[in-house]
Enzyme design. Structure first.
Site, PDB file in Angstrom:
ATOM      1  N   ASP A 123      84.578  31.898  17.911  1.00  0.00           N
ATOM      2  CA  ASP A 123      83.753  30.930  17.190  1.00  0.00           C
ATOM      3  C   ASP A 123      82.878  31.684  16.176  1.00  0.00           C
ATOM      4  O   ASP A 123      82.345  32.755  16.466  1.00  0.00           O
ATOM      5  CB  ASP A 123      82.873  30.144  18.166  1.00  0.00           C
ATOM      6  CG  ASP A 123      82.278  28.900  17.522  1.00  0.00           C
ATOM      7  OD1 ASP A 123      82.713  27.789  17.876  1.00  0.00           O
ATOM      8  OD2 ASP A 123      81.387  29.046  16.658  1.00  0.00           O
ATOM      9  N   ILE A 124      82.715  31.105  15.002  1.00  0.00           N
ATOM     10  CA  ILE A 124      81.962  31.773  13.929  1.00  0.00           C
ATOM     11  C   ILE A 124      80.461  31.830  14.245  1.00  0.00           C
ATOM     12  O   ILE A 124      79.755  32.713  13.727  1.00  0.00           O
ATOM     13  CB  ILE A 124      82.230  31.066  12.578  1.00  0.00           C
ATOM     14  CG1 ILE A 124      82.006  32.006  11.405  1.00  0.00           C
ATOM     15  CG2 ILE A 124      81.434  29.789  12.427  1.00  0.00           C
ATOM     16  CD1 ILE A 124      82.588  31.496  10.090  1.00  0.00           C
TER      17      ILE A 124
ATOM     18  N   ASN B 127      84.469  18.724  22.830  1.00  0.00           N
ATOM     19  CA  ASN B 127      83.652  17.676  22.216  1.00  0.00           C
ATOM     20  C   ASN B 127      84.594  16.669  21.567  1.00  0.00           C
ATOM     21  O   ASN B 127      85.555  17.056  20.889  1.00  0.00           O
ATOM     22  CB  ASN B 127      82.720  18.277  21.159  1.00  0.00           C
ATOM     23  CG  ASN B 127      81.673  19.174  21.766  1.00  0.00           C
ATOM     24  OD1 ASN B 127      81.159  18.896  22.852  1.00  0.00           O
ATOM     25  ND2 ASN B 127      81.351  20.267  21.090  1.00  0.00           N
TER      26      ASN B 127
ATOM     27  N   GLU C 251      82.536  18.212  15.538  1.00  0.00           N
ATOM     28  CA  GLU C 251      82.318  18.419  14.104  1.00  0.00           C
ATOM     29  C   GLU C 251      83.610  18.684  13.353  1.00  0.00           C
ATOM     30  O   GLU C 251      83.762  18.238  12.218  1.00  0.00           O
ATOM     31  CB  GLU C 251      81.333  19.574  13.889  1.00  0.00           C
ATOM     32  CG  GLU C 251      79.926  19.217  14.346  1.00  0.00           C
ATOM     33  CD  GLU C 251      78.957  20.376  14.253  1.00  0.00           C
ATOM     34  OE1 GLU C 251      79.369  21.472  13.846  1.00  0.00           O
ATOM     35  OE2 GLU C 251      77.784  20.161  14.605  1.00  0.00           O
ATOM     36  N   VAL C 252      84.510  19.435  13.965  1.00  0.00           N
ATOM     37  CA  VAL C 252      85.762  19.775  13.275  1.00  0.00           C
ATOM     38  C   VAL C 252      86.871  18.856  13.789  1.00  0.00           C
ATOM     39  O   VAL C 252      87.148  18.826  14.995  1.00  0.00           O
ATOM     40  CB  VAL C 252      86.132  21.260  13.492  1.00  0.00           C
ATOM     41  CG1 VAL C 252      87.451  21.578  12.800  1.00  0.00           C
ATOM     42  CG2 VAL C 252      85.023  22.170  12.980  1.00  0.00           C
TER      43      VAL C 252
ATOM     44  N   HIS D 147      90.000  20.953  19.810  1.00  0.00           N
ATOM     45  CA  HIS D 147      89.782  22.348  20.189  1.00  0.00           C
ATOM     46  C   HIS D 147      89.049  22.421  21.513  1.00  0.00           C
ATOM     47  O   HIS D 147      88.208  21.575  21.811  1.00  0.00           O
ATOM     48  CB  HIS D 147      89.000  23.115  19.116  1.00  0.00           C
ATOM     49  CG  HIS D 147      87.756  22.411  18.643  1.00  0.00           C
ATOM     50  ND1 HIS D 147      87.794  21.368  17.745  1.00  0.00           N
ATOM     51  CD2 HIS D 147      86.446  22.601  18.946  1.00  0.00           C
ATOM     52  CE1 HIS D 147      86.561  20.946  17.508  1.00  0.00           C
ATOM     53  NE2 HIS D 147      85.720  21.670  18.241  1.00  0.00           N
TER      54      HIS D 147
ATOM     55  N   HIS E 190      86.499  24.751  23.631  1.00  0.00           N
ATOM     56  CA  HIS E 190      85.570  25.877  23.617  1.00  0.00           C
ATOM     57  C   HIS E 190      85.685  26.591  24.963  1.00  0.00           C
ATOM     58  O   HIS E 190      85.715  25.942  26.016  1.00  0.00           O
ATOM     59  CB  HIS E 190      84.120  25.398  23.504  1.00  0.00           C
ATOM     60  CG  HIS E 190      83.763  24.710  22.225  1.00  0.00           C
ATOM     61  ND1 HIS E 190      83.033  25.321  21.222  1.00  0.00           N
ATOM     62  CD2 HIS E 190      84.008  23.445  21.786  1.00  0.00           C
ATOM     63  CE1 HIS E 190      82.836  24.452  20.224  1.00  0.00           C
ATOM     64  NE2 HIS E 190      83.418  23.305  20.552  1.00  0.00           N
TER      65      HIS E 190
HETATM   66  P1  5GP Z   1      82.699  21.085  17.603  1.00  0.00           P
HETATM   67  O1  5GP Z   1      81.255  20.737  17.419  1.00  0.00           O
HETATM   68  O2  5GP Z   1      83.600  20.399  16.602  1.00  0.00           O
HETATM   69  O3  5GP Z   1      83.157  20.933  19.029  1.00  0.00           O
HETATM   70  O4  5GP Z   1      82.798  22.644  17.357  1.00  0.00           O
HETATM   71  C1  5GP Z   1      83.214  23.218  16.165  1.00  0.00           C
HETATM   72  C2  5GP Z   1      83.005  24.715  16.295  1.00  0.00           C
HETATM   73  O5  5GP Z   1      83.704  25.341  15.257  1.00  0.00           O
HETATM   74  C3  5GP Z   1      81.553  25.160  16.222  1.00  0.00           C
HETATM   75  O6  5GP Z   1      81.195  25.857  17.409  1.00  0.00           O
HETATM   76  C4  5GP Z   1      81.513  26.034  14.975  1.00  0.00           C
HETATM   77  O7  5GP Z   1      80.671  27.159  15.098  1.00  0.00           O
HETATM   78  C5  5GP Z   1      82.966  26.451  14.822  1.00  0.00           C
HETATM   79  N1  5GP Z   1      83.375  26.702  13.460  1.00  0.00           N
HETATM   80  C6  5GP Z   1      83.117  25.898  12.370  1.00  0.00           C
HETATM   81  N2  5GP Z   1      83.680  26.441  11.270  1.00  0.00           N
HETATM   82  C7  5GP Z   1      84.308  27.583  11.672  1.00  0.00           C
HETATM   83  C8  5GP Z   1      85.079  28.564  10.966  1.00  0.00           C
HETATM   84  O8  5GP Z   1      85.289  28.505   9.759  1.00  0.00           O
HETATM   85  N3  5GP Z   1      85.566  29.588  11.726  1.00  0.00           N
HETATM   86  C9  5GP Z   1      85.358  29.680  13.069  1.00  0.00           C
HETATM   87  N4  5GP Z   1      85.882  30.734  13.703  1.00  0.00           N
HETATM   88  N5  5GP Z   1      84.629  28.773  13.755  1.00  0.00           N
HETATM   89  C10 5GP Z   1      84.124  27.731  13.056  1.00  0.00           C
END
Ligand code: 5GP
Length: 128
Positions: A33-34, A91, A99-100, A104, A106
């Protein structure tokens, strides 16, 4: 939530954006994760395009679903937290904090992870 083919994970899968790969096979990709929220914070994604866990469960094959959950376990093993303990999290949708829009998992580990879900502020509790 509809599938946006230009979401960041789709772009990582196409090689348009870099990632720190942890493991990969024909079905899944796992990468750091970034913005890590624990010493181990890895994301595991299917290579096929599913926006949410709902779409994934309704449309993916049993093999794809097994590959994703097994991928999370393989990450825990690869990162040395299989025995110390870890948490997986998906999520889903707006209230789930997704968010994405590419499903996915985690994988968190490497420290005590605390409460499973933070307590809401009293003012926003849905039981009020
Ligand atoms: P969500 O809130 O959708 O469950 O989690 C999305 C995750 O993707 C977040 O923890 C965020 O830090 C990670 N993330 C967002 N953009 C990028 C990216 O460009 N590269 C990587 N490696 N992680 C990302």
């Amino acid at each position: 939530m509809s599938y946006d083919p230009n979401n960041v994970f789709a772009r990582i899968l196409r090689g348009e954006l870099p990632c720190k790969k942890v493991l990969e096979d024909t079905e899944i990709l796992a990468f750091e994760d970034i913005q890590p929220q624990a010493p181990v914070h890895v994301l595991v994604i299917p290579k096929k395009s599913y926006a949410t866990l709902n779409d994934f469960c309704e449309q993916a094959s049993d093999g794809e679903i097994a590959a994703l959950i097994r991928g999370a376990h393989r990450v825990a093993k690869a990162r040395g937290v299989e025995q110390s303990g870890y948490r997986i999290l998906v999520n889903t949708g707006p209230e789930g904090g997704q968010e994405v829009p590419h499903v996915h998992v985690h994988v968190f580990g490497g420290r005590r992870l605390g409460r499973m879900v933070p307590k809401p502020p009293e003012s926003v509790s849905k039981t009020d």
